[in-house]
Design an enzyme around this catalytic site. Structure first.
Site, PDB file in Angstrom:
ATOM      1  CG  ASP A  79      20.346 -10.184 -30.699  1.00  0.00           C
ATOM      2  OD1 ASP A  79      21.364 -10.861 -30.961  1.00  0.00           O
ATOM      3  OD2 ASP A  79      20.388  -8.984 -30.380  1.00  0.00           O
ATOM      4  CD  GLU A 174      26.148  -8.355 -31.960  1.00  0.00           C
ATOM      5  OE1 GLU A 174      27.210  -7.857 -32.333  1.00  0.00           O
ATOM      6  OE2 GLU A 174      25.040  -8.106 -32.516  1.00  0.00           O
TER       7      GLU A 174
END
Length: 405
Positions: A79, A174
């Site tokens: 991400d 994350e």
């Protein structure tokens, strides 16, 4: 496939995570990339490569002949951050960077200047990947994904190269603190690991912030402005007063190294209700607790001043400093240093002014220092990564796995 080619491919996926979403992963673009990565691993010959229902990608590379060491995990997140759009990224390569300003977008007058970003001077003569200035780049952490994937290709094509079982893990979310929420450590089957999620070439970290998030809600009393005397209590003004009670210079813009901070990350409100969202960070456990207590004390003070329940505060701890867990395994640090030196890269040991998936995994029994990716200026429009640095990180990973064979 070359590491640069891989990175440019992955950068095309909009994988910006969303802390407001309750989906797993939080955005559909992450799952789309996860499926592509799982298929790539499988196509390399990694037979158990797969993407699970939560968007985590696993794959295991068998050890070289004669190796009896336990599994070594290599981990990166898919991400990108919420601070800047990750959609419609238009990367381009600045060949043979000359040390001057880089015009990202002439029409919008967006320029990356070495006066503002001195790290550029270390990359003269290299090929830098940048954006058009309207998005982030996503080197945090798609550079890490590309480097691990390129290593995987090398190991599958060269099975005799000395290496232990290599356990690959790509995680979602994350950036919003959920990267390890659904990691299956039994499936990962590693004894130790490294996240590849750092910055400048040579960076090695095994300290990080203790991290918490604070949501502070302010309740006001509304009234017509023309007859508000003695009645109106603006939630927004109380929120501003709350912010004024916090130390002025203990913010990200005024701190460095191991210095902690309070970061007002988001604000919204009206006269009736206002909300301030904070990040609380400190490397030191005692100061970390003191910061949380100060925020609670400020809320208590305003409740005494304006009445009970004017201010509500909820603090959630996200992760702790990995130092105590990783420092118990000095071989992890020494192997990383040796691998860098063999690659002619000077190790730069720095505390992380942030966190990684490895911080939480270290407390779950998987000690996990953090390695560089070569990317810089993450979370913003001036993010860039050096093609040559990504190549060197891939070589560092080769030299690293060799030390665990």
């Amino acid at each position: 496939m070359h590491v640069t080619e891989r990175f440019l491919k992955y950068a095309g996926f909009d994988t910006q995570s969303d802390s407001r979403s309750r989906q797993i992963p939080s955005t559909p673009g992450q799952l789309a990339l996860a499926k592509v990565l799982a298929q790539e691993l499988y196509d390399l010959g990694i037979q158990d490569a797969h993407c699970d229902e939560s968007g985590y990608v696993y794959g295991h590379i068998p050890p070289s002949a004669g190796c009896t060491r336990p599994g070594l995990a290599l981990i990166a997140h898919m991400d990108t951050a919420m601070e800047m759009s990750g959609a419609n990224i238009r990367p381009r390569i600045v060949k043979n960077y000359d040390g001057g300003p880089i015009t990202l977008n002439q029409e919008l007058n967006i320029v990356t200047r070495p006066e503002e970003f001195p790290s550029l001077k270390a990359h003269i003569g290299q090929d830098l990947i940048v954006t058009d200035g309207t998005t982030l780049l996503g080197a945090d952490d798609k550079a890490g994904v590309a480097e691990i994937m390129t290593l995987a290709q090398f190991l599958m094509e060269n099975p005799d190269f000395p290496h232990p079982p290599v356990c690959i893990l790509f995680t979602p979310d994350e950036e919003i603190g959920r990267g390890t929420d659904y990691v299956n450590l039994e499936k990962l089957n590693a004894a130790y690991g490294y996240t590849v999620d750092g910055g400048i070439l040579g960076e090695l970290s095994y300290e990080n912030f203790n991290a918490a998030a604070a949501k502070v809600t302010f309740h006001g009393i509304t009234a017509h402005p023309g007859s508000a005397k003695g009645v109106l209590r603006s939630a927004m003004l109380v929120a501003m007063e709350y912010q004024s009670l916090l130390p002025v210079y203990e913010t990200p813009a005024c701190t460095e190294g191991r210095e902690g901070f309070f970061h007002l990350n988001h604000m919204e409100g009206s006269a009736e209700t206002a909300v301030l969202d904070y990040l609380i960070r400190d490397h030191d456990d005692t100061r970390f607790s003191q910061r949380q207590n100060l925020m609670k004390d400020c809320a208590d003070f305003l409740n005494r001043k304006y009445g009970p329940d004017t201010v509500e505060i909820a603090i959630t701890e996200n992760y702790r400093n990995m130092y105590q867990k990783v420092n118990a395994h000095p071989e992890l640090i020494q192997c990383a240093i040796s691998a860098m030196e063999e690659t002619s890269v000077t190790p730069v040991i720095l505390p992380i002014r942030g966190g990684t998936d490895g911080a939480r995994l270290s407390y779950e029994g998987l000690p996990c220092p953090n390695l560089c990716t070569g990317g810089l200026n993450g979370h913003g429009r001036h993010e860039y990564v050096s093609c040559q640095a990504m190549e060197q990180v891939t070589e560092i990973l080769k030299n690293l796995v060799k030390r665990f064979a």
